[in-house]
Design a protein around this motif. Structure first.
Motif, PDB file in Angstrom:
ATOM      1  N   ALA A  37       5.926  -8.481   2.328  1.00  0.00           N
ATOM      2  CA  ALA A  37       7.244  -8.146   2.867  1.00  0.00           C
ATOM      3  C   ALA A  37       7.976  -7.188   1.936  1.00  0.00           C
ATOM      4  CB  ALA A  37       8.062  -9.412   3.082  1.00  0.00           C
ATOM      5  N   LYS A  38       7.835  -7.408   0.631  1.00  0.00           N
ATOM      6  CA  LYS A  38       8.457  -6.510  -0.336  1.00  0.00           C
ATOM      7  C   LYS A  38       7.877  -5.103  -0.207  1.00  0.00           C
ATOM      8  CE  LYS A  38       9.772  -8.090  -4.210  1.00  0.00           C
ATOM      9  NZ  LYS A  38      10.262  -8.414  -5.541  1.00  0.00           N
ATOM     10  N   MET A  39       6.561  -5.017  -0.039  1.00  0.00           N
ATOM     11  CA  MET A  39       5.922  -3.708   0.131  1.00  0.00           C
ATOM     12  C   MET A  39       6.404  -3.032   1.412  1.00  0.00           C
ATOM     13  SD  MET A  39       1.979  -4.133  -1.235  1.00  0.00           S
ATOM     14  CE  MET A  39       1.431  -4.631   0.345  1.00  0.00           C
ATOM     15  N   ASP A  40       6.501  -3.802   2.493  1.00  0.00           N
ATOM     16  CA  ASP A  40       6.987  -3.238   3.756  1.00  0.00           C
ATOM     17  C   ASP A  40       8.396  -2.677   3.613  1.00  0.00           C
ATOM     18  OD1 ASP A  40       4.600  -3.892   4.983  1.00  0.00           O
ATOM     19  OD2 ASP A  40       5.376  -5.713   5.928  1.00  0.00           O
ATOM     20  N   PRO A  65       9.262   2.714   3.502  1.00  0.00           N
ATOM     21  CA  PRO A  65      10.068   3.815   4.036  1.00  0.00           C
ATOM     22  C   PRO A  65      10.563   4.785   2.947  1.00  0.00           C
ATOM     23  CG  PRO A  65      10.735   1.762   5.045  1.00  0.00           C
ATOM     24  CD  PRO A  65       9.777   1.421   3.956  1.00  0.00           C
ATOM     25  N   LEU A  66      10.663   4.294   1.723  1.00  0.00           N
ATOM     26  CA  LEU A  66      11.114   5.160   0.628  1.00  0.00           C
ATOM     27  C   LEU A  66      10.089   6.236   0.284  1.00  0.00           C
ATOM     28  CD1 LEU A  66      12.692   2.464  -1.721  1.00  0.00           C
ATOM     29  CD2 LEU A  66      13.855   4.005  -0.124  1.00  0.00           C
ATOM     30  N   LEU A  67       8.842   6.057   0.727  1.00  0.00           N
ATOM     31  CA  LEU A  67       7.818   7.071   0.483  1.00  0.00           C
ATOM     32  C   LEU A  67       8.182   8.408   1.132  1.00  0.00           C
ATOM     33  CD1 LEU A  67       4.602   4.906   1.010  1.00  0.00           C
ATOM     34  CD2 LEU A  67       5.369   5.929  -1.152  1.00  0.00           C
ATOM     35  N   TYR A  68       8.968   8.342   2.199  1.00  0.00           N
ATOM     36  CA  TYR A  68       9.369   9.563   2.911  1.00  0.00           C
ATOM     37  C   TYR A  68      10.652  10.170   2.350  1.00  0.00           C
ATOM     38  CZ  TYR A  68       5.943   7.757   6.147  1.00  0.00           C
ATOM     39  OH  TYR A  68       4.780   7.272   6.700  1.00  0.00           O
ATOM     40  N   ARG A 109       4.910   4.855  -5.881  1.00  0.00           N
ATOM     41  CA  ARG A 109       3.492   4.678  -5.539  1.00  0.00           C
ATOM     42  C   ARG A 109       2.801   3.733  -6.515  1.00  0.00           C
ATOM     43  NH1 ARG A 109       1.599  10.779  -3.834  1.00  0.00           N
ATOM     44  NH2 ARG A 109       2.590  10.748  -1.779  1.00  0.00           N
ATOM     45  N   ARG A 110       3.120   3.840  -7.788  1.00  0.00           N
ATOM     46  CA  ARG A 110       2.547   2.926  -8.785  1.00  0.00           C
ATOM     47  C   ARG A 110       2.975   1.489  -8.510  1.00  0.00           C
ATOM     48  NH1 ARG A 110       3.409   6.273 -14.401  1.00  0.00           N
ATOM     49  NH2 ARG A 110       1.774   7.802 -14.013  1.00  0.00           N
ATOM     50  N   LYS A 111       4.260   1.325  -8.203  1.00  0.00           N
ATOM     51  CA  LYS A 111       4.779  -0.014  -7.918  1.00  0.00           C
ATOM     52  C   LYS A 111       4.093  -0.597  -6.684  1.00  0.00           C
ATOM     53  CE  LYS A 111       9.110  -1.007  -8.552  1.00  0.00           C
ATOM     54  NZ  LYS A 111      10.566  -1.165  -8.447  1.00  0.00           N
ATOM     55  N   LEU A 112       3.947   0.216  -5.640  1.00  0.00           N
ATOM     56  CA  LEU A 112       3.286  -0.246  -4.427  1.00  0.00           C
ATOM     57  C   LEU A 112       1.827  -0.603  -4.688  1.00  0.00           C
ATOM     58  CD1 LEU A 112       4.820   2.137  -1.755  1.00  0.00           C
ATOM     59  CD2 LEU A 112       5.009  -0.351  -1.824  1.00  0.00           C
ATOM     60  N   LYS A 113       1.155   0.149  -5.531  1.00  0.00           N
ATOM     61  CA  LYS A 113      -0.237  -0.143  -5.880  1.00  0.00           C
ATOM     62  C   LYS A 113      -0.336  -1.478  -6.608  1.00  0.00           C
ATOM     63  CE  LYS A 113      -4.640   0.694  -6.864  1.00  0.00           C
ATOM     64  NZ  LYS A 113      -5.356  -0.541  -6.683  1.00  0.00           N
ATOM     65  N   ILE A 114       0.577  -1.728  -7.518  1.00  0.00           N
ATOM     66  CA  ILE A 114       0.593  -3.003  -8.245  1.00  0.00           C
ATOM     67  C   ILE A 114       0.857  -4.149  -7.276  1.00  0.00           C
ATOM     68  CG2 ILE A 114       1.875  -4.374  -9.936  1.00  0.00           C
ATOM     69  CD1 ILE A 114       2.232  -1.680 -11.503  1.00  0.00           C
ATOM     70  N   ALA A 128      -0.977  -8.709  -4.003  1.00  0.00           N
ATOM     71  CA  ALA A 128      -1.087  -9.330  -2.684  1.00  0.00           C
ATOM     72  C   ALA A 128      -2.544  -9.622  -2.339  1.00  0.00           C
ATOM     73  CB  ALA A 128      -0.454  -8.421  -1.623  1.00  0.00           C
ATOM     74  N   CYS A 129      -3.425  -8.688  -2.628  1.00  0.00           N
ATOM     75  CA  CYS A 129      -4.854  -8.893  -2.357  1.00  0.00           C
ATOM     76  C   CYS A 129      -5.394 -10.073  -3.158  1.00  0.00           C
ATOM     77  CB  CYS A 129      -5.655  -7.639  -2.675  1.00  0.00           C
ATOM     78  SG  CYS A 129      -5.405  -6.301  -1.496  1.00  0.00           S
TER      79      CYS A 129
END
Length: 71
Positions: A19-22, A26-29, A40-45, A50-51
């Protein structure tokens, strides 16, 4: 705490992180430059976390099933 409860905790953490990633996607745009790279680094972490939660939760939830098969 039982193994099943622990499995549910990992699954709940998976949902929380997802949910945090979701919320951040939108900030990627919007972001650019250094801010985009950091996002992007934060999302990768978060994705890796999550995995791992999903994997451990699945392993724990099947723990007793594997024991019964070996008997």
């Amino acid at each position: 705490m039982t193994i099943d409860e622990l499995a549910r905790e990992y699954e709940a953490q998976y949902k929380t992180i997802s949910a945090k990633m979701d919320g951040l996607k939108p900030l990627l745009y919007i972001y650019s430059g250094k801010e985009l790279l950091l996002l992007r680094r934060k999302l990768k972490i978060y994705y890796d976390m999550a995995c791992e939660c999903k994997r451990v939760g699945a392993l724990l939830s099947c723990y007793y099933d594997e024991e019964e098969e070996n008997d």
